[in-house]
Design a protein around this motif. Structure first.
Motif, PDB file in Angstrom:
ATOM      1  N   THR A 135       0.842  -1.182   0.000  1.00  0.00           N
ATOM      2  CA  THR A 135       0.000   0.000   0.000  1.00  0.00           C
ATOM      3  C   THR A 135       0.882   1.237   0.000  1.00  0.00           C
ATOM      4  O   THR A 135       1.907   1.270   0.676  1.00  0.00           O
ATOM      5  N   PRO A 136       0.506   2.253  -0.755  1.00  0.00           N
ATOM      6  CA  PRO A 136       1.314   3.477  -0.789  1.00  0.00           C
ATOM      7  C   PRO A 136       1.329   4.159   0.571  1.00  0.00           C
ATOM      8  O   PRO A 136       0.354   4.118   1.308  1.00  0.00           O
ATOM      9  N   LYS A 137       2.432   4.776   0.889  1.00  0.00           N
ATOM     10  CA  LYS A 137       2.573   5.536   2.132  1.00  0.00           C
ATOM     11  C   LYS A 137       2.661   7.014   1.800  1.00  0.00           C
ATOM     12  O   LYS A 137       3.249   7.399   0.799  1.00  0.00           O
ATOM     13  N   LYS A 138       2.074   7.826   2.635  1.00  0.00           N
ATOM     14  CA  LYS A 138       2.098   9.272   2.417  1.00  0.00           C
ATOM     15  C   LYS A 138       3.491   9.798   2.736  1.00  0.00           C
ATOM     16  O   LYS A 138       4.106   9.417   3.724  1.00  0.00           O
ATOM     17  N   THR A 139       3.981  10.673   1.880  1.00  0.00           N
ATOM     18  CA  THR A 139       5.273  11.315   2.059  1.00  0.00           C
ATOM     19  C   THR A 139       5.067  12.810   2.013  1.00  0.00           C
ATOM     20  O   THR A 139       4.332  13.315   1.171  1.00  0.00           O
ATOM     21  N   SER A 140       5.711  13.511   2.907  1.00  0.00           N
ATOM     22  CA  SER A 140       5.594  14.972   2.938  1.00  0.00           C
ATOM     23  C   SER A 140       6.953  15.600   2.674  1.00  0.00           C
ATOM     24  O   SER A 140       7.987  15.060   3.066  1.00  0.00           O
ATOM     25  N   PHE A 141       6.943  16.738   2.017  1.00  0.00           N
ATOM     26  CA  PHE A 141       8.171  17.501   1.796  1.00  0.00           C
ATOM     27  C   PHE A 141       7.781  18.946   1.564  1.00  0.00           C
ATOM     28  O   PHE A 141       6.625  19.257   1.275  1.00  0.00           O
TER      29      PHE A 141
ATOM     30  N   THR B 236       0.320  11.895 -21.357  1.00  0.00           N
ATOM     31  CA  THR B 236       1.115  11.011 -20.505  1.00  0.00           C
ATOM     32  C   THR B 236       0.294   9.911 -19.860  1.00  0.00           C
ATOM     33  O   THR B 236       0.835   8.914 -19.426  1.00  0.00           O
ATOM     34  N   ARG B 237      -1.009  10.106 -19.738  1.00  0.00           N
ATOM     35  CA  ARG B 237      -1.947   9.138 -19.159  1.00  0.00           C
ATOM     36  C   ARG B 237      -1.713   8.866 -17.675  1.00  0.00           C
ATOM     37  O   ARG B 237      -2.067   7.810 -17.182  1.00  0.00           O
ATOM     38  N   TYR B 238      -1.094   9.821 -16.945  1.00  0.00           N
ATOM     39  CA  TYR B 238      -1.007   9.663 -15.497  1.00  0.00           C
ATOM     40  C   TYR B 238      -2.401   9.861 -14.936  1.00  0.00           C
ATOM     41  O   TYR B 238      -3.087  10.822 -15.254  1.00  0.00           O
ATOM     42  N   ARG B 239      -2.843   8.936 -14.103  1.00  0.00           N
ATOM     43  CA  ARG B 239      -4.206   8.972 -13.589  1.00  0.00           C
ATOM     44  C   ARG B 239      -4.372   9.884 -12.383  1.00  0.00           C
ATOM     45  O   ARG B 239      -5.482  10.225 -12.020  1.00  0.00           O
ATOM     46  N   SER B 240      -3.274  10.252 -11.749  1.00  0.00           N
ATOM     47  CA  SER B 240      -3.363  11.124 -10.587  1.00  0.00           C
ATOM     48  C   SER B 240      -2.077  11.924 -10.453  1.00  0.00           C
ATOM     49  O   SER B 240      -1.042  11.570 -11.041  1.00  0.00           O
ATOM     50  N   LEU B 241      -2.143  12.967  -9.657  1.00  0.00           N
ATOM     51  CA  LEU B 241      -0.950  13.759  -9.400  1.00  0.00           C
ATOM     52  C   LEU B 241       0.087  12.915  -8.664  1.00  0.00           C
ATOM     53  O   LEU B 241       1.288  13.026  -8.930  1.00  0.00           O
ATOM     54  N   SER B 242      -0.352  12.039  -7.783  1.00  0.00           N
ATOM     55  CA  SER B 242       0.581  11.147  -7.079  1.00  0.00           C
ATOM     56  C   SER B 242       1.335  10.257  -8.064  1.00  0.00           C
ATOM     57  O   SER B 242       2.542  10.045  -7.930  1.00  0.00           O
ATOM     58  N   GLU B 243       0.623   9.711  -9.045  1.00  0.00           N
ATOM     59  CA  GLU B 243       1.273   8.863 -10.050  1.00  0.00           C
ATOM     60  C   GLU B 243       2.294   9.674 -10.852  1.00  0.00           C
ATOM     61  O   GLU B 243       3.389   9.189 -11.144  1.00  0.00           O
ATOM     62  N   PHE B 244       1.957  10.904 -11.183  1.00  0.00           N
ATOM     63  CA  PHE B 244       2.858  11.805 -11.901  1.00  0.00           C
ATOM     64  C   PHE B 244       4.118  12.082 -11.077  1.00  0.00           C
ATOM     65  O   PHE B 244       5.249  11.980 -11.572  1.00  0.00           O
ATOM     66  N   ILE B 245       3.942  12.399  -9.801  1.00  0.00           N
ATOM     67  CA  ILE B 245       5.071  12.685  -8.909  1.00  0.00           C
ATOM     68  C   ILE B 245       5.942  11.442  -8.737  1.00  0.00           C
ATOM     69  O   ILE B 245       7.176  11.519  -8.792  1.00  0.00           O
ATOM     70  N   ASN B 246       5.329  10.285  -8.542  1.00  0.00           N
ATOM     71  CA  ASN B 246       6.102   9.046  -8.370  1.00  0.00           C
ATOM     72  C   ASN B 246       6.933   8.731  -9.608  1.00  0.00           C
ATOM     73  O   ASN B 246       8.074   8.278  -9.495  1.00  0.00           O
ATOM     74  N   ALA B 247       6.389   8.959 -10.794  1.00  0.00           N
ATOM     75  CA  ALA B 247       7.138   8.713 -12.031  1.00  0.00           C
ATOM     76  C   ALA B 247       8.329   9.666 -12.134  1.00  0.00           C
ATOM     77  O   ALA B 247       9.433   9.265 -12.540  1.00  0.00           O
ATOM     78  N   ALA B 248       8.118  10.935 -11.762  1.00  0.00           N
ATOM     79  CA  ALA B 248       9.207  11.912 -11.809  1.00  0.00           C
ATOM     80  C   ALA B 248      10.310  11.544 -10.823  1.00  0.00           C
ATOM     81  O   ALA B 248      11.503  11.606 -11.152  1.00  0.00           O
ATOM     82  N   ILE B 249       9.923  11.129  -9.625  1.00  0.00           N
ATOM     83  CA  ILE B 249      10.916  10.732  -8.616  1.00  0.00           C
ATOM     84  C   ILE B 249      11.665   9.498  -9.076  1.00  0.00           C
ATOM     85  O   ILE B 249      12.896   9.419  -8.965  1.00  0.00           O
ATOM     86  N   ASP B 250      10.950   8.507  -9.609  1.00  0.00           N
ATOM     87  CA  ASP B 250      11.590   7.284 -10.080  1.00  0.00           C
ATOM     88  C   ASP B 250      12.600   7.577 -11.189  1.00  0.00           C
ATOM     89  O   ASP B 250      13.692   7.004 -11.220  1.00  0.00           O
ATOM     90  N   GLU B 251      12.246   8.491 -12.085  1.00  0.00           N
ATOM     91  CA  GLU B 251      13.146   8.871 -13.179  1.00  0.00           C
ATOM     92  C   GLU B 251      14.426   9.510 -12.625  1.00  0.00           C
ATOM     93  O   GLU B 251      15.535   9.174 -13.043  1.00  0.00           O
ATOM     94  N   LYS B 252      14.283  10.401 -11.667  1.00  0.00           N
ATOM     95  CA  LYS B 252      15.442  11.078 -11.081  1.00  0.00           C
ATOM     96  C   LYS B 252      16.302  10.108 -10.273  1.00  0.00           C
ATOM     97  O   LYS B 252      17.537  10.111 -10.386  1.00  0.00           O
ATOM     98  N   VAL B 253      15.684   9.245  -9.479  1.00  0.00           N
ATOM     99  CA  VAL B 253      16.430   8.283  -8.666  1.00  0.00           C
ATOM    100  C   VAL B 253      17.187   7.304  -9.568  1.00  0.00           C
ATOM    101  O   VAL B 253      18.354   6.985  -9.313  1.00  0.00           O
ATOM    102  N   SER B 254      16.555   6.836 -10.627  1.00  0.00           N
ATOM    103  CA  SER B 254      17.230   5.927 -11.569  1.00  0.00           C
ATOM    104  C   SER B 254      18.450   6.594 -12.204  1.00  0.00           C
ATOM    105  O   SER B 254      19.499   5.956 -12.356  1.00  0.00           O
ATOM    106  N   ALA B 255      18.339   7.880 -12.548  1.00  0.00           N
ATOM    107  CA  ALA B 255      19.469   8.604 -13.131  1.00  0.00           C
ATOM    108  C   ALA B 255      20.606   8.739 -12.114  1.00  0.00           C
ATOM    109  O   ALA B 255      21.787   8.560 -12.464  1.00  0.00           O
TER     110      ALA B 255
END
Length: 140
Positions: free
Chosen positions: A67-73, A94-113
């Motif tokens: 289950t997703p956990k809430k993260t604050s920053f 982009t077909r992101y269904r929510s702002l959370s999905e959009f943010i998670n994709a951006a974070i994943d892209e940056k972390v992978s780099a």
């Protein structure tokens, strides 16, 4: 009565009585059949021991759903506005269904780099919440 059914409540007993359906039932109790009476008088054999329970492969192969956990920053208001605008204006592409999905994709892209550039493409060992030192930011 139909109004009650649409709302999902039980039918009104007074309305049923007015229709003549609240009285005694027209159904009669079924008589015990000869087969049932005969079987009731027989002794039954002891039940066989149940087979040992083995979990089915489908149950053991499927891991528990995370289950997703809430993260604050903290984020500058202008950056948050820009992020929401980018999400909303590219949602159909982009077909992101929510702002959370959009943010998670951006974070994943940056972390992978960062993993590729600084850790040979390997993931770092995960850190739980509150494992990062708190207090003054570095360089302040």
């Amino acid at each position: 009565m139909a109004e009650n059914r649409r709302r999902g409540s039980a039918p009104d007993k007074e309305a049923l009585a007015a229709l003549g359906t609240a009285g005694t039932s027209r159904l009669r109790k079924a008589a015990a059949s000869d087969v049932v009476t005969e079987l009731a008088g027989q002794q039954t054999a002891a039940p066989a021991a149940p087979a040992p329970a083995t979990p089915s492969p489908a149950k053991t192969a499927r891991p528990a759903k995370a289950t997703p956990k809430k993260t604050s920053f903290y984020q500058m208001e202008e950056d948050a506005d820009r992020m929401r605008a980018a999400y909303l204006n590219t949602q159909m592409h982009t077909r992101y269904r929510s702002l959370s999905e959009f943010i998670n994709a951006a974070i994943d892209e940056k972390v992978s780099a960062l993993e590729k550039d600084y850790n040979g493409g390997q993931e770092w060992p995960p850190l739980a919440a509150r494992e990062i030192p708190q207090g003054k930011p570095l360089g302040s």
